[in-house]
Design a protein around this motif. Structure first.
Motif, PDB file in Angstrom:
ATOM      1  N   TRP A 127       0.813  -1.216   0.000  1.00  0.00           N
ATOM      2  CA  TRP A 127       0.000   0.000   0.000  1.00  0.00           C
ATOM      3  C   TRP A 127       0.847   1.267   0.000  1.00  0.00           C
ATOM      4  CZ3 TRP A 127       1.302   2.879   4.149  1.00  0.00           C
ATOM      5  CH2 TRP A 127       1.754   2.241   5.309  1.00  0.00           C
ATOM      6  N   PRO A 130      -4.677   0.831  -2.739  1.00  0.00           N
ATOM      7  CA  PRO A 130      -5.370  -0.462  -2.747  1.00  0.00           C
ATOM      8  C   PRO A 130      -6.421  -0.515  -3.857  1.00  0.00           C
ATOM      9  CG  PRO A 130      -5.138   0.354  -0.509  1.00  0.00           C
ATOM     10  CD  PRO A 130      -4.699   1.465  -1.401  1.00  0.00           C
ATOM     11  N   GLU A 179      -3.556  -2.480  -7.807  1.00  0.00           N
ATOM     12  CA  GLU A 179      -2.331  -3.265  -7.931  1.00  0.00           C
ATOM     13  C   GLU A 179      -2.213  -3.955  -9.299  1.00  0.00           C
ATOM     14  OE1 GLU A 179      -3.554  -3.147  -3.595  1.00  0.00           O
ATOM     15  OE2 GLU A 179      -4.549  -3.590  -5.514  1.00  0.00           O
TER      16      GLU A 179
END
Length: 412
Positions: free
Chosen positions: A19, A24, A27
């Motif tokens: 993070w 978040p 990714e």
């Protein structure tokens, strides 16, 4: 001071939490961008730099990876990633090829401007081709107004069933390489106080001339001047209305351009550090048997540089996430621009310092033509790219003093 065992593996090496370098939920975008960066963009970036060659193949690869229209809603074929996904991709791509990243940032800003200000027919006509790899560009800045790219002196009066465009443009990223351009001009017949007008000009039309681009860095950008002489633009290629386009400049172009370029400068700086780390680990002094990385002064220099980059990245993603939140809540982005002014200013100053630190860590090898030297040249563009850091600091300062600078029309 002890460190939590969950943060350290058995070999005693600290693992950086995911993070810290990626918001978040994004990714997968970051991983895909790094994959094409390592396997495709990096080596081609040196060809683009050495030959001042536009990165056509790299731009097509980015589009084939699904990134041709990332901010456009899914129902139109885009990814609908919002500004956070856009920032993640721009920062990641820039670690491998700054020219491709900058061309892609300007392309994305052009595509989103077309989507936001255009009508349904224009969206359906252009966006499917963009997804397949066609490139859009913005032709805004003019020699007469310098880095004040939102001010124009060119005009496009009505002419038959359209407009006759005459404009000199400077620093048009993807000049001569794009498939279409959003040209910012003025409409003398507009009844509005704001005469700013956007015309969609397709490549290959009569009266368009582009000129070579030769610069210190970002040499693959093809950001050269363009001239539009008596270029006829049919009425169906008018975006929005005659005049009144300052709204889209403030709510679409400024946010994407400033956020995207802040991401590029952050990515360049990270790329330079990565290269310096790799070189420091590999280079071993024969007389001492020590690697460059074994010296404390080198480790401290790398640490200082990484802290600067992570500060910029943290600011970047906080701004992006709050831009997305503002859009969701119906808040005009023009009301929350100050944070992105700060983010761009900081990133553009930071990349100069960090690429210099990376070169210092690399020593004489860093001064030779190569990756670190290229990162340094590419990153130097940030502070002078309009709005320049001086202009942005003035806007920030006026805002802090609560000066009624909008009423003073300080932008002129």
């Amino acid at each position: 001071m002890s460190v939590s065992s969950t943060a350290v593996v058995n070999d005693g090496i600290m693992r950086i939490p995911g993070w810290w370098s990626c918001p978040p939920g994004y990714e997968h975008l970051q991983e895909k961008a790094h994959e094409i960066g390592k396997n495709y963009l990096l080596e081609r970036s040196f060809i683009a730099d050495r030959e001042s060659q536009y990165p056509h193949e790299s731009m097509l690869k980015i589009a084939e990876s699904g990134f041709g229209a990332v901010t456009v809603p899914v129902e139109y074929g885009g990814l609908g990633t919002g500004l956070t996904g856009f920032a993640v991709l721009a920062e990641s791509i820039a670690q491998y090829c700054a020219s491709s990243a900058m061309c892609w940032v300007m392309h994305t800003a052009a595509v989103q401007t077309l989507f936001a200000s255009g009508n349904e027919e224009q969206r359906r006509r252009f966006i499917p081709e963009v997804i397949k790899g066609k490139v859009g560009a913005l032709a805004f800045s003019e020699p007469a107004t310098g880095s004040h790219f939102w001010n124009v002196v060119s005009t496009a009066p009505r002419h038959g069933d359209g407009y006759l465009l005459n404009a000199d443009k400077s620093f048009v990223t993807s000049a001569g390489a794009a498939d279409w351009y959003i040209v910012c001009t003025s409409s003398p017949e507009s009844p509005l106080e704001d005469k700013l007008t956007f015309l969609l000009v397709e490549d290959g039309q009569d009266g368009i001339t582009q000129y070579p681009f030769s610069a210190m860095g970002l040499r693959g950008n093809s950001s050269g001047p363009m001239k539009f002489r008596d270029v006829f633009v049919p009425k169906e290629n008018l975006l929005g209305t005659e005049g009144g386009m300052a709204y889209y400049n403030d709510n679409v172009i400024d946010p994407l351009f400033l956020l995207g370029t802040a991401a590029v400068w952050t990515g360049i700086a990270q790329g330079a550090i990565n290269e310096a780390i790799d070189g420091a680990k590999k280079k071993v002094h024969a007389d001492t048997g020590k690697s460059v990385a074994s010296y404390q002064v080198i480790r401290h220099e790398l640490a200082k540089a990484q802290i600067l980059v992570d500060s910029s990245r943290s600011m970047l993603y906080r701004v992006a996430e709050n831009f997305d939140r503002a859009v969701k809540n119906g808040i005009p982005l023009q009301d929350v621009l100050l944070p992105v002014w700060e983010a761009k200013t900081y990133a553009a100053d930071m990349v100069i310092q960090v690429t210099n630190q990376a070169l210092q860590v690399a020593g004489g090898r860093g001064y030779l033509s190569g990756r670190i030297e290229k990162y340094l040249r590419d990153g130097r563009a940030g502070a002078v790219m309009g709005p320049t850091n001086e202009i942005l600091r003035e806007w920030i300062g006026l805002s802090l003093l609560q000066s009624p600078w909008y009423n003073q029309d300080i932008k002129k």
